[in-house]
Design a protein around this motif. Structure first.
Motif, PDB file in Angstrom:
ATOM      1  N   LYS A  71      80.952   7.244 -15.173  1.00  0.00           N
ATOM      2  CA  LYS A  71      81.392   5.944 -15.684  1.00  0.00           C
ATOM      3  C   LYS A  71      82.476   6.091 -16.750  1.00  0.00           C
ATOM      4  CE  LYS A  71      76.897   3.773 -14.860  1.00  0.00           C
ATOM      5  NZ  LYS A  71      75.686   3.200 -15.501  1.00  0.00           N
ATOM      6  N   HIS A  72      82.543   7.252 -17.358  1.00  0.00           N
ATOM      7  CA  HIS A  72      83.526   7.494 -18.417  1.00  0.00           C
ATOM      8  C   HIS A  72      84.242   8.810 -18.136  1.00  0.00           C
ATOM      9  CE1 HIS A  72      81.542   4.257 -20.651  1.00  0.00           C
ATOM     10  NE2 HIS A  72      80.406   4.839 -20.329  1.00  0.00           N
ATOM     11  N   PRO A  73      85.092   8.830 -17.102  1.00  0.00           N
ATOM     12  CA  PRO A  73      85.742  10.075 -16.683  1.00  0.00           C
ATOM     13  C   PRO A  73      86.745  10.601 -17.712  1.00  0.00           C
ATOM     14  CG  PRO A  73      86.679   8.202 -15.535  1.00  0.00           C
ATOM     15  CD  PRO A  73      85.504   7.676 -16.306  1.00  0.00           C
ATOM     16  N   ASN A  74      87.044  11.903 -17.558  1.00  0.00           N
ATOM     17  CA  ASN A  74      88.050  12.552 -18.405  1.00  0.00           C
ATOM     18  C   ASN A  74      87.758  12.367 -19.888  1.00  0.00           C
ATOM     19  OD1 ASN A  74      89.512  13.286 -16.046  1.00  0.00           O
ATOM     20  ND2 ASN A  74      90.365  11.222 -15.975  1.00  0.00           N
ATOM     21  N   LYS A  75      86.523  12.598 -20.232  1.00  0.00           N
ATOM     22  CA  LYS A  75      86.085  12.393 -21.600  1.00  0.00           C
ATOM     23  C   LYS A  75      85.085  13.477 -21.971  1.00  0.00           C
ATOM     24  CE  LYS A  75      84.249   8.527 -24.323  1.00  0.00           C
ATOM     25  NZ  LYS A  75      83.707   7.144 -24.199  1.00  0.00           N
ATOM     26  N   LYS A  76      85.128  13.946 -23.194  1.00  0.00           N
ATOM     27  CA  LYS A  76      84.159  14.937 -23.632  1.00  0.00           C
ATOM     28  C   LYS A  76      82.784  14.289 -23.693  1.00  0.00           C
ATOM     29  CE  LYS A  76      87.429  17.728 -26.283  1.00  0.00           C
ATOM     30  NZ  LYS A  76      87.759  18.323 -27.597  1.00  0.00           N
ATOM     31  N   SER A  77      81.775  15.027 -23.249  1.00  0.00           N
ATOM     32  CA  SER A  77      80.425  14.470 -23.165  1.00  0.00           C
ATOM     33  C   SER A  77      79.431  15.381 -23.872  1.00  0.00           C
ATOM     34  CB  SER A  77      80.005  14.275 -21.706  1.00  0.00           C
ATOM     35  OG  SER A  77      80.892  13.398 -21.043  1.00  0.00           O
ATOM     36  N   GLN A  78      78.333  14.771 -24.297  1.00  0.00           N
ATOM     37  CA  GLN A  78      77.327  15.505 -25.059  1.00  0.00           C
ATOM     38  C   GLN A  78      75.934  15.082 -24.610  1.00  0.00           C
ATOM     39  OE1 GLN A  78      76.581  14.656 -29.413  1.00  0.00           O
ATOM     40  NE2 GLN A  78      77.624  16.618 -29.640  1.00  0.00           N
ATOM     41  N   ILE A  79      75.027  16.045 -24.603  1.00  0.00           N
ATOM     42  CA  ILE A  79      73.625  15.767 -24.309  1.00  0.00           C
ATOM     43  C   ILE A  79      72.801  16.465 -25.385  1.00  0.00           C
ATOM     44  CG2 ILE A  79      73.466  17.747 -22.731  1.00  0.00           C
ATOM     45  CD1 ILE A  79      71.501  16.076 -21.054  1.00  0.00           C
ATOM     46  N   CYS A  80      71.745  15.808 -25.827  1.00  0.00           N
ATOM     47  CA  CYS A  80      70.963  16.336 -26.951  1.00  0.00           C
ATOM     48  C   CYS A  80      69.516  16.582 -26.539  1.00  0.00           C
ATOM     49  CB  CYS A  80      71.013  15.357 -28.122  1.00  0.00           C
ATOM     50  SG  CYS A  80      70.031  15.878 -29.555  1.00  0.00           S
TER      51      CYS A  80
ATOM     52  N   VAL B 188      84.459  17.698 -19.193  1.00  0.00           N
ATOM     53  CA  VAL B 188      84.371  17.644 -17.730  1.00  0.00           C
ATOM     54  C   VAL B 188      85.708  17.258 -17.096  1.00  0.00           C
ATOM     55  CG1 VAL B 188      83.174  16.629 -15.767  1.00  0.00           C
ATOM     56  CG2 VAL B 188      81.946  16.996 -17.925  1.00  0.00           C
ATOM     57  N   ALA B 189      86.141  18.065 -16.145  1.00  0.00           N
ATOM     58  CA  ALA B 189      87.327  17.743 -15.345  1.00  0.00           C
ATOM     59  C   ALA B 189      86.842  17.193 -14.010  1.00  0.00           C
ATOM     60  CB  ALA B 189      88.179  18.994 -15.122  1.00  0.00           C
ATOM     61  N   HIS B 190      87.388  16.061 -13.593  1.00  0.00           N
ATOM     62  CA  HIS B 190      86.941  15.413 -12.362  1.00  0.00           C
ATOM     63  C   HIS B 190      87.818  15.819 -11.184  1.00  0.00           C
ATOM     64  CE1 HIS B 190      83.876  12.629 -13.979  1.00  0.00           C
ATOM     65  NE2 HIS B 190      84.532  12.876 -15.088  1.00  0.00           N
ATOM     66  N   GLN B 191      87.157  16.184 -10.102  1.00  0.00           N
ATOM     67  CA  GLN B 191      87.863  16.582  -8.888  1.00  0.00           C
ATOM     68  C   GLN B 191      87.662  15.542  -7.801  1.00  0.00           C
ATOM     69  OE1 GLN B 191      89.764  19.100  -9.218  1.00  0.00           O
ATOM     70  NE2 GLN B 191      88.922  19.730 -11.198  1.00  0.00           N
ATOM     71  N   ARG B 192      88.437  15.649  -6.754  1.00  0.00           N
ATOM     72  CA  ARG B 192      88.274  14.741  -5.618  1.00  0.00           C
ATOM     73  C   ARG B 192      86.932  14.976  -4.947  1.00  0.00           C
ATOM     74  NH1 ARG B 192      93.707  15.828  -2.298  1.00  0.00           N
ATOM     75  NH2 ARG B 192      92.749  17.889  -2.386  1.00  0.00           N
ATOM     76  N   ALA B 193      86.400  13.950  -4.333  1.00  0.00           N
ATOM     77  CA  ALA B 193      85.082  14.034  -3.697  1.00  0.00           C
ATOM     78  C   ALA B 193      85.032  15.169  -2.690  1.00  0.00           C
ATOM     79  CB  ALA B 193      84.742  12.717  -3.008  1.00  0.00           C
ATOM     80  N   THR B 194      84.032  16.028  -2.819  1.00  0.00           N
ATOM     81  CA  THR B 194      83.862  17.150  -1.893  1.00  0.00           C
ATOM     82  C   THR B 194      82.397  17.313  -1.549  1.00  0.00           C
ATOM     83  OG1 THR B 194      83.739  18.635  -3.794  1.00  0.00           O
ATOM     84  CG2 THR B 194      85.896  18.400  -2.753  1.00  0.00           C
ATOM     85  N   SER B 195      81.707  16.184  -1.421  1.00  0.00           N
ATOM     86  CA  SER B 195      80.249  16.218  -1.291  1.00  0.00           C
ATOM     87  C   SER B 195      79.771  17.000  -0.075  1.00  0.00           C
ATOM     88  CB  SER B 195      79.698  14.790  -1.222  1.00  0.00           C
ATOM     89  OG  SER B 195      80.297  14.082  -0.142  1.00  0.00           O
ATOM     90  N   ASN B 196      80.583  17.073   0.979  1.00  0.00           N
ATOM     91  CA  ASN B 196      80.141  17.755   2.193  1.00  0.00           C
ATOM     92  C   ASN B 196      80.657  19.192   2.291  1.00  0.00           C
ATOM     93  OD1 ASN B 196      78.753  15.486   3.165  1.00  0.00           O
ATOM     94  ND2 ASN B 196      80.652  14.602   3.968  1.00  0.00           N
ATOM     95  N   LYS B 197      81.296  19.636   1.247  1.00  0.00           N
ATOM     96  CA  LYS B 197      81.857  20.987   1.280  1.00  0.00           C
ATOM     97  C   LYS B 197      80.938  21.977   0.571  1.00  0.00           C
ATOM     98  CE  LYS B 197      86.704  19.533   1.498  1.00  0.00           C
ATOM     99  NZ  LYS B 197      88.041  19.707   0.910  1.00  0.00           N
ATOM    100  N   SER B 198      81.126  23.227   0.887  1.00  0.00           N
ATOM    101  CA  SER B 198      80.338  24.269   0.252  1.00  0.00           C
ATOM    102  C   SER B 198      80.805  24.454  -1.184  1.00  0.00           C
ATOM    103  CB  SER B 198      80.515  25.590   1.011  1.00  0.00           C
ATOM    104  OG  SER B 198      81.857  26.047   0.872  1.00  0.00           O
ATOM    105  N   TYR B 199      79.979  25.168  -1.963  1.00  0.00           N
ATOM    106  CA  TYR B 199      80.361  25.454  -3.338  1.00  0.00           C
ATOM    107  C   TYR B 199      81.683  26.224  -3.386  1.00  0.00           C
ATOM    108  CZ  TYR B 199      76.129  23.847  -5.662  1.00  0.00           C
ATOM    109  OH  TYR B 199      75.126  23.072  -6.175  1.00  0.00           O
ATOM    110  N   HIS B 200      81.836  27.169  -2.451  1.00  0.00           N
ATOM    111  CA  HIS B 200      83.068  27.954  -2.440  1.00  0.00           C
ATOM    112  C   HIS B 200      84.275  27.056  -2.213  1.00  0.00           C
ATOM    113  CE1 HIS B 200      85.777  31.326  -1.779  1.00  0.00           C
ATOM    114  NE2 HIS B 200      86.171  30.752  -0.653  1.00  0.00           N
ATOM    115  N   SER B 201      84.143  26.103  -1.283  1.00  0.00           N
ATOM    116  CA  SER B 201      85.244  25.181  -1.009  1.00  0.00           C
ATOM    117  C   SER B 201      85.557  24.331  -2.224  1.00  0.00           C
ATOM    118  CB  SER B 201      84.888  24.274   0.179  1.00  0.00           C
ATOM    119  OG  SER B 201      84.724  25.040   1.359  1.00  0.00           O
ATOM    120  N   LYS B 202      84.508  23.912  -2.954  1.00  0.00           N
ATOM    121  CA  LYS B 202      84.716  23.099  -4.145  1.00  0.00           C
ATOM    122  C   LYS B 202      85.464  23.881  -5.214  1.00  0.00           C
ATOM    123  CE  LYS B 202      80.643  20.194  -3.507  1.00  0.00           C
ATOM    124  NZ  LYS B 202      79.322  19.819  -4.043  1.00  0.00           N
TER     125      LYS B 202
END
Length: 217
Positions: free
Chosen positions: A77-86, A118-132
């Motif tokens: 929801k908030h792309p191209n932004k630094k994110s934090q989890i606690c 986080v850097a956002h990439q194009r959708a690759t949901s059906n590709k292998s990790y190597h392809s991603k």
């Protein structure tokens, strides 16, 4: 109450790497703060040449995965932004200062801040990790992709060493072991809200509210 805070080194990750990276970090912290007997389980990352240890508790794994999915949704929801989890560990105290009150309060004694860019990439949901991995470095040579992956792996290892160093050095603030059974101290994993400026205060307010401890049965 003495609360120790650990700000983990910021990691540069692609969006498809979030789940593996957060699992690795959160489970490493939980394993080193585990209570009693656990069933250690070695986990090999698919994206990096790193092995970490989980406590071997199904409920803990489920709760961590749920929070990670929540975090991923927040990042989308908030792309191209630094994110934090606690990740906060706390102690339950009965508030005896108020007459005729059964209220309890959560006293935070340790907090871990995980910082991701986080850097956002194009959708690759059906590709292998190597392809991603290859897609994430589109336009770069194979050597450049390999260098990026190695750099990320080194940074993640540094964070894991930072965790180990912290747990070995910071021990005096740990409260007595709770009487309830479980593999963990009471804890809460907090996801930043849409307003990052209020994240810290909102989290503190929630932790101070009355309620029952979040313990594994």
């Amino acid at each position: 109450m003495n609360c120790e805070v650990c700000q983990l080194k910021e990691l540069q990750v692609d969006d498809f790497e979030i789940k593996e990276v957060l699992r690795c970090i959160l489970h490493t912290i939980m394993f080193h703060r585990a209570l009693g007997l656990v069933r250690p389980k070695d986990i090999d990352l698919e994206l990096f040449d790193i092995t970490y240890v989980q406590c071997g508790d199904v409920e803990l794994e489920k709760k961590i995965d749920e929070k990670i999915e929540h975090f991923i949704s927040s990042v989308e929801k908030h792309p191209n932004k630094k994110s934090q989890i606690c990740l906060s560990f706390y102690e339950i105290k009965n508030n005896k200062a108020i007459w005729f009150s059964n209220k309890v309060e959560r006293l935070i004694w340790e907090q871990w801040y995980i910082n991701l860019n986080v850097a956002h990439q194009r959708a690759t949901s059906n590709k292998s990790y190597h392809s991603k991995v290859m897609d994430s470095g589109e336009g770069l040579s194979e050597d450049s992709n390999s260098q990026r992956r190695i750099a990320k792996e080194i940074s993640l290892r540094e964070v894991l060493f930072q965790i180990i160093k912290f747990v070995n050095e910071k021990k005096d603030h740990i409260p007595p072991i709770p009487s309830r059974e479980g593999i963990s101290f009471p804890y809460e994993i907090t996801i930043p809200s849409s307003s990052d400026t209020t994240f810290g205060m909102d989290m503190i307010k929630r932790m101070l509210q009355t309620g029952h401890p979040t313990m594994l049965s």
